[in-house]
Design a protein around this motif. Structure first.
Motif, PDB file in Angstrom:
ATOM      1  N   TRP A 298       0.705  -1.256  -0.274  1.00 36.42           N
ATOM      2  CA  TRP A 298       0.236  -0.494  -0.169  1.00 36.42           C
ATOM      3  C   TRP A 298       0.920   1.054   0.412  1.00 36.42           C
ATOM      4  O   TRP A 298       0.536   2.704   0.584  1.00 36.42           O
ATOM      5  CB  TRP A 298      -1.422  -0.262   0.925  1.00 36.42           C
ATOM      6  CG  TRP A 298      -0.160  -0.481   2.859  1.00 36.42           C
ATOM      7  CD1 TRP A 298       0.301   0.870   3.151  1.00 36.42           C
ATOM      8  CD2 TRP A 298      -0.641  -1.437   3.518  1.00 36.42           C
ATOM      9  NE1 TRP A 298       0.624   0.613   4.605  1.00 36.42           N
ATOM     10  CE2 TRP A 298       0.519  -1.010   4.880  1.00 36.42           C
ATOM     11  CE3 TRP A 298      -0.916  -2.260   3.189  1.00 36.42           C
ATOM     12  CZ2 TRP A 298       0.712  -1.889   5.333  1.00 36.42           C
ATOM     13  CZ3 TRP A 298      -0.615  -3.530   4.214  1.00 36.42           C
ATOM     14  CH2 TRP A 298       0.276  -3.724   5.046  1.00 36.42           C
ATOM     15  N   ARG A 364      -3.541   7.521  -2.564  1.00 32.35           N
ATOM     16  CA  ARG A 364      -2.484   6.953  -0.993  1.00 32.35           C
ATOM     17  C   ARG A 364      -2.794   8.862  -0.110  1.00 32.35           C
ATOM     18  O   ARG A 364      -1.921   8.457   0.788  1.00 32.35           O
ATOM     19  CB  ARG A 364      -1.717   6.501  -1.364  1.00 32.35           C
ATOM     20  CG  ARG A 364      -1.920   4.976  -1.378  1.00 32.35           C
ATOM     21  CD  ARG A 364      -0.461   3.890  -1.566  1.00 32.35           C
ATOM     22  NE  ARG A 364      -1.052   2.871  -2.158  1.00 32.35           N
ATOM     23  CZ  ARG A 364      -0.669   2.149  -3.280  1.00 32.35           C
ATOM     24  NH1 ARG A 364       0.212   2.728  -4.206  1.00 32.35           N
ATOM     25  NH2 ARG A 364      -0.726   0.851  -3.462  1.00 32.35           N
ATOM     26  N   ASN A 382      -9.714  -0.397  -3.489  1.00 29.85           N
ATOM     27  CA  ASN A 382     -10.221   1.026  -2.684  1.00 29.85           C
ATOM     28  C   ASN A 382     -11.687   0.714  -2.083  1.00 29.85           C
ATOM     29  O   ASN A 382     -11.682   2.096  -1.069  1.00 29.85           O
ATOM     30  CB  ASN A 382     -10.336   2.265  -3.584  1.00 29.85           C
ATOM     31  CG  ASN A 382     -11.028   2.084  -5.289  1.00 29.85           C
ATOM     32  OD1 ASN A 382     -11.642   0.977  -5.856  1.00 29.85           O
ATOM     33  ND2 ASN A 382     -11.848   3.265  -5.325  1.00 29.85           N
ATOM     34  N   SER A 402      -4.894   2.308   0.724  1.00 36.32           N
ATOM     35  CA  SER A 402      -4.304   3.651   0.731  1.00 36.32           C
ATOM     36  C   SER A 402      -3.428   3.449   2.668  1.00 36.32           C
ATOM     37  O   SER A 402      -2.902   3.652   3.210  1.00 36.32           O
ATOM     38  CB  SER A 402      -4.803   4.234   0.813  1.00 36.32           C
ATOM     39  OG  SER A 402      -5.851   4.647   1.514  1.00 36.32           O
TER      40      SER A 402
END
Length: 486
Positions: A298, A364, A382, A402
């Protein structure tokens, strides 16, 4: 001074290493009481510092478990191999940086991965094996590095690096059998094959190639033995992104090895295998899967990675299964390891009024907005949320893409405040109560404001913003929970 004294004592009792219990250090329990481990989080040691066991392995000596792991610089270059010890597998005390950049000239510019330690009863030495490259992304070296110590958590002397019998070796692990023979299992042939090598009696060199599993395209291998059957667990070759774990079995390290079979879900619950630990107690032996949830997946760093530990189950002598549990109960005294709780490693949150999924923007960045989108597929990270219980009736909702938390900006209590993602912290504006309304419906309420997670104006359109609003029980404030698609 403390380390020098430790080494002197270790040399004096080297013949008894592994036989006599050590004295507990400050912060360590005198006896191993049952413990519960939380999954999908970073671990901390007994001093409250982040624990760096990444890519590591565990060896038991006396009544202590010693966990070796990567502890790199922020750019993932080698800094330390660190070791921690525990009696209960929950409370870990830092012991030493057993290998450092200053241990050898060759290590000043290097990346070391996959630390695994085996004890040689004949020589009295602990032998540390590592994968060695110059830097992340550079697979030009393809070497195995070795260091040794007379004490399990002492300073290790760097010996050398080599290519086993001339093979370029990528990911690797070692396995010590019941008869004292030890094996190196390397990813070889441009990461296409897995090759099993037998080590010399001192474990410092390769004696012979035993067998090769060709065309399997596997890495992150872990080997263990149960009731005379060898299990070889591994990951696919997808960089830092998790994938489907698979395993093969054999009655001999030389094979024949069975066809690979899937275990766990298609992303191994967001983790990659590092080690399988036999937990031997007075009533049973359990097998604990130890996986890394790589922060690099991530956009983070190895040092920020998390852990997934799960009990392995054996439907038959040569089959393996693994289910998700948010927590794992471990009793090292009895050997019992079992999952606690159920659910999914990642979830979709679907708005009742629209059937669409809660989604963060493909960003992110802190402050990126959250909205509803048509529910997607495995690649739509997401829309995948880790619902992380805080043990106080509230949860953090962490988006997989993220790794940031669902947040009410500025701790606002106003109706209509737009929801965003932000780095996870301790604020009440990132804590959410999830209330079961029956029929699969849930209300999600911000702790700081008491207001509900809401899709603005009850819109059914893609991109409609998520906001907080006074709870009214309307369908746009009700959410279905489902396992995320992989």
């Amino acid at each position: 001074m403390r380390r020098a004294l430790h080494i002197i004592i270790g040399l004096a009792v080297a013949a008894c290493v592994g036989l006599l219990p050590a004295h507990p250090a400050a912060g360590e329990p005198g006896a191993a009481a049952p413990a519960t481990v939380t999954n999908g989080v970073r671990f901390t040691d007994s001093a409250g510092r982040v624990l760096h066991g990444h890519g590591g392995g565990v060896i038991k000596t006396g009544r202590y478990y010693y966990w070796f792991g990567e502890n790199p610089h922020p750019n993932n270059r080698f800094r330390y191999i660190s070791v921690y010890r525990s009696t209960d597998l929950r409370t870990w005390t830092f012991r030493n940086h057993v290998l450092t950049q200053s241990s050898a000239r060759e290590l000043r510019v290097a990346t070391l991965w996959r630390p695994k330690v085996v004890h040689n009863a004949r020589t009295g030495q602990y032998v540390l094996f590592l994968r060695k490259e110059r830097k992340e992304g550079d697979f030009g070296q393809g070497r195995v590095a070795i260091a040794t110590s007379r004490t399990v958590d002492g300073d290790y002397t760097y010996r050398r690096s080599f290519r086993p019998l001339g093979y370029k070796s990528f990911d690797m692990t070692v396995f010590r059998d019941d008869d004292g023979r030890a094996y190196l299992i390397s990813t070889t042939n441009k990461q296409q094959d897995l090759t099993v090598f037998r080590l010399t009696p001192d474990y410092l060199r390769v004696a012979a190639r035993v067998t090769t599993l060709r065309g399997v395209q596997r890495e992150a291998q872990a080997v263990f033995k149960r009731n005379g059957v060898y299990f070889l667990l591994s990951s696919g070759v997808t960089g830092w992104q998790p994938n489907q774990a698979r395993y093969s079995t054999a009655r001999s390290m030389a094979g024949p090895w069975s066809r690979q079979a899937d275990v766990g879900d298609s992303i191994t619950y967001g983790s990659q295998s590092a080690f399988v630990l036999p937990v031997r107690g007075r009533t049973t032996t359990s097998y604990l899967y130890m996986g890394d949830r790589h922060a690099n997946a991530w956009g983070g760093r190895v040092k920020d990675s998390e852990y997934v530990w799960l009990p392995l189950r054996f439907p038959s002598a040569r089959t393996l299964s693994m289910r998700w549990h948010p927590r794992v109960f471990v009793d090292t005294a009895t050997g019992v390891v079992r999952g606690a709780g159920s659910g999914h490693a990642y979830e979709e949150l679907r708005a009742r009024h629209s059937g669409k999924c809660l989604a963060a923007r493909w960003s992110r960045a802190d402050g990126a907005g959250v909205m509803q989108r048509s529910c997607g597929v495995a690649k739509d990270q997401n829309q995948h949320w880790q619902v992380r219980s805080l043990g106080n009736g509230y949860h953090r909702l962490v988006v997989r893409y993220s790794h940031k938390c669902l947040t009410v900006p500025g701790s606002s209590t106003a109706d209509g405040t737009r929801i965003t993602q932000r780095a996870c912290g301790t604020g009440a504006n990132q804590q959410w109560r999830i209330t079961d309304l029956g029929g699969g419906r849930h209300r999600i309420t911000a702790r700081h404001s008491g207001r509900c997670l809401d899709i603005r104006h009850g819109s059914t359109a893609d991109g409609a913003r998520a906001v907080q609003y006074t709870c009214k029980g309307s369908p746009n404030q009700q959410w279905w929970r489902a396992g995320a698609p992989y």
